[in-house]
Scaffold this motif. Sequence first.
Motif, PDB file in Angstrom:
ATOM      1  N   VAL A  92       0.845  -1.198   0.000  1.00  0.00           N
ATOM      2  CA  VAL A  92       0.000   0.000   0.000  1.00  0.00           C
ATOM      3  C   VAL A  92       0.878   1.245   0.000  1.00  0.00           C
ATOM      4  CG1 VAL A  92      -1.585   1.387   1.413  1.00  0.00           C
ATOM      5  CG2 VAL A  92      -2.001  -1.060   1.126  1.00  0.00           C
ATOM      6  N   ASP A  93       1.832   1.306   0.911  1.00  0.00           N
ATOM      7  CA  ASP A  93       2.701   2.474   1.024  1.00  0.00           C
ATOM      8  C   ASP A  93       3.525   2.704  -0.244  1.00  0.00           C
ATOM      9  OD1 ASP A  93       1.689   2.800   3.579  1.00  0.00           O
ATOM     10  OD2 ASP A  93       3.458   1.959   4.576  1.00  0.00           O
ATOM     11  N   ALA A  94       4.051   1.619  -0.820  1.00  0.00           N
ATOM     12  CA  ALA A  94       4.847   1.736  -2.040  1.00  0.00           C
ATOM     13  C   ALA A  94       3.992   2.211  -3.209  1.00  0.00           C
ATOM     14  CB  ALA A  94       5.510   0.405  -2.379  1.00  0.00           C
ATOM     15  N   ALA A  95       2.784   1.702  -3.315  1.00  0.00           N
ATOM     16  CA  ALA A  95       1.886   2.127  -4.394  1.00  0.00           C
ATOM     17  C   ALA A  95       1.576   3.617  -4.279  1.00  0.00           C
ATOM     18  CB  ALA A  95       0.601   1.306  -4.366  1.00  0.00           C
ATOM     19  N   ILE A  96       1.320   4.072  -3.077  1.00  0.00           N
ATOM     20  CA  ILE A  96       1.036   5.498  -2.871  1.00  0.00           C
ATOM     21  C   ILE A  96       2.274   6.336  -3.168  1.00  0.00           C
ATOM     22  CG2 ILE A  96       0.513   7.228  -1.098  1.00  0.00           C
ATOM     23  CD1 ILE A  96      -1.417   5.085   0.110  1.00  0.00           C
ATOM     24  N   ALA A  97       3.422   5.901  -2.693  1.00  0.00           N
ATOM     25  CA  ALA A  97       4.671   6.634  -2.934  1.00  0.00           C
ATOM     26  C   ALA A  97       5.008   6.729  -4.417  1.00  0.00           C
ATOM     27  CB  ALA A  97       5.821   5.968  -2.176  1.00  0.00           C
ATOM     28  N   ASN A  98       4.530   5.750  -5.199  1.00  0.00           N
ATOM     29  CA  ASN A  98       4.815   5.733  -6.635  1.00  0.00           C
ATOM     30  C   ASN A  98       3.630   6.213  -7.467  1.00  0.00           C
ATOM     31  OD1 ASN A  98       7.608   4.423  -7.232  1.00  0.00           O
ATOM     32  ND2 ASN A  98       6.783   3.382  -5.449  1.00  0.00           N
ATOM     33  N   ASN A  99       2.707   6.910  -6.820  1.00  0.00           N
ATOM     34  CA  ASN A  99       1.575   7.544  -7.506  1.00  0.00           C
ATOM     35  C   ASN A  99       0.724   6.574  -8.316  1.00  0.00           C
ATOM     36  OD1 ASN A  99       2.267  10.200  -6.554  1.00  0.00           O
ATOM     37  ND2 ASN A  99       3.959  10.130  -8.013  1.00  0.00           N
ATOM     38  N   THR A 100       0.529   5.377  -7.796  1.00  0.00           N
ATOM     39  CA  THR A 100      -0.327   4.405  -8.456  1.00  0.00           C
ATOM     40  C   THR A 100      -1.761   4.907  -8.444  1.00  0.00           C
ATOM     41  OG1 THR A 100       1.132   2.637  -7.742  1.00  0.00           O
ATOM     42  CG2 THR A 100      -1.076   1.992  -8.429  1.00  0.00           C
ATOM     43  N   GLU A 101      -2.407   4.878  -9.593  1.00  0.00           N
ATOM     44  CA  GLU A 101      -3.753   5.438  -9.728  1.00  0.00           C
ATOM     45  C   GLU A 101      -4.844   4.547  -9.152  1.00  0.00           C
ATOM     46  OE1 GLU A 101      -4.463   6.537 -13.817  1.00  0.00           O
ATOM     47  OE2 GLU A 101      -2.395   7.222 -14.022  1.00  0.00           O
ATOM     48  N   HIS A 102      -4.677   3.229  -9.241  1.00  0.00           N
ATOM     49  CA  HIS A 102      -5.719   2.300  -8.809  1.00  0.00           C
ATOM     50  C   HIS A 102      -5.114   1.221  -7.917  1.00  0.00           C
ATOM     51  CE1 HIS A 102      -8.330   4.084 -11.812  1.00  0.00           C
ATOM     52  NE2 HIS A 102      -7.326   3.963 -12.664  1.00  0.00           N
ATOM     53  N   PHE A 103      -5.808   0.921  -6.830  1.00  0.00           N
ATOM     54  CA  PHE A 103      -5.368  -0.126  -5.918  1.00  0.00           C
ATOM     55  C   PHE A 103      -6.593  -0.967  -5.582  1.00  0.00           C
ATOM     56  CE2 PHE A 103      -3.854  -2.320  -2.243  1.00  0.00           C
ATOM     57  CZ  PHE A 103      -2.467  -2.307  -2.319  1.00  0.00           C
ATOM     58  N   VAL A 104      -6.592  -2.217  -6.041  1.00  0.00           N
ATOM     59  CA  VAL A 104      -7.688  -3.141  -5.760  1.00  0.00           C
ATOM     60  C   VAL A 104      -7.184  -4.097  -4.697  1.00  0.00           C
ATOM     61  CG1 VAL A 104      -9.201  -4.927  -6.692  1.00  0.00           C
ATOM     62  CG2 VAL A 104      -8.568  -2.950  -8.109  1.00  0.00           C
ATOM     63  N   TYR A 105      -7.942  -4.216  -3.623  1.00  0.00           N
ATOM     64  CA  TYR A 105      -7.519  -5.015  -2.484  1.00  0.00           C
ATOM     65  C   TYR A 105      -8.566  -6.080  -2.155  1.00  0.00           C
ATOM     66  CZ  TYR A 105      -6.274  -6.332   2.239  1.00  0.00           C
ATOM     67  OH  TYR A 105      -5.947  -7.061   3.342  1.00  0.00           O
ATOM     68  N   THR A 106      -8.132  -7.307  -2.017  1.00  0.00           N
ATOM     69  CA  THR A 106      -9.048  -8.376  -1.613  1.00  0.00           C
ATOM     70  C   THR A 106      -8.925  -8.564  -0.110  1.00  0.00           C
ATOM     71  OG1 THR A 106      -7.395 -10.083  -2.027  1.00  0.00           O
ATOM     72  CG2 THR A 106      -8.891  -9.553  -3.834  1.00  0.00           C
ATOM     73  N   SER A 107      -9.975  -8.207   0.584  1.00  0.00           N
ATOM     74  CA  SER A 107     -10.000  -8.310   2.038  1.00  0.00           C
ATOM     75  C   SER A 107     -10.966  -9.423   2.429  1.00  0.00           C
ATOM     76  CB  SER A 107     -10.437  -6.968   2.638  1.00  0.00           C
ATOM     77  OG  SER A 107     -10.298  -6.971   4.039  1.00  0.00           O
ATOM     78  N   VAL A 108     -11.521  -9.335   3.601  1.00  0.00           N
ATOM     79  CA  VAL A 108     -12.517 -10.298   4.068  1.00  0.00           C
ATOM     80  C   VAL A 108     -13.693  -9.531   4.649  1.00  0.00           C
ATOM     81  CG1 VAL A 108     -10.895 -12.155   4.568  1.00  0.00           C
ATOM     82  CG2 VAL A 108     -11.393 -10.493   6.322  1.00  0.00           C
ATOM     83  N   ASP A 109     -14.858 -10.092   4.498  1.00  0.00           N
ATOM     84  CA  ASP A 109     -16.056  -9.513   5.099  1.00  0.00           C
ATOM     85  C   ASP A 109     -16.358 -10.314   6.351  1.00  0.00           C
ATOM     86  OD1 ASP A 109     -18.357  -7.777   5.154  1.00  0.00           O
ATOM     87  OD2 ASP A 109     -19.526  -9.575   4.706  1.00  0.00           O
TER      88      ASP A 109
END
Length: 89
Positions: free
Chosen positions: A39-56
Motif C-alpha cells: 500500500v505504502d509503495a503504491a502510494i509513494a509511486n503515484n499508483t492510480e488504482h489499488f484493488v484489495y481483496t480483504s474479508v467480510d
Amino acid sequence: MAIFAKAACTIHGVFCVPIPDIGFRADSQGQENRGKALVDAAIANNTEHFVYTSVDRHGSDSDLNVTDVPHFISKADIEKHLIGKSKGT
C-alpha cells in the motif's frame, strides 16, 4: 518496494491478494507487513488504482465484528491502513 523500481514502465494499478504465512508457528504479521508495505509503495509511486481483496466479517458492521481468525484480522488491518492512507491520514 523493488517491483516499482524495476518496472519497465509506470505502474498504474495494483491488485493485492495478501497471502497468510503457512506452516507450523506461522503468524499473520508477515501478511500484514507485506500488505501495508505494498500500500505504502503504491502510494509513494503515484499508483492510480489499488484493488484489495480483504474479508467480510459481517456486512456493514464488518469493522465492529471481532474475529479470532488471525489472517482475517491481518487482512482487516491492511484494509484499514489502505483506507487511512487514501484519506491522507
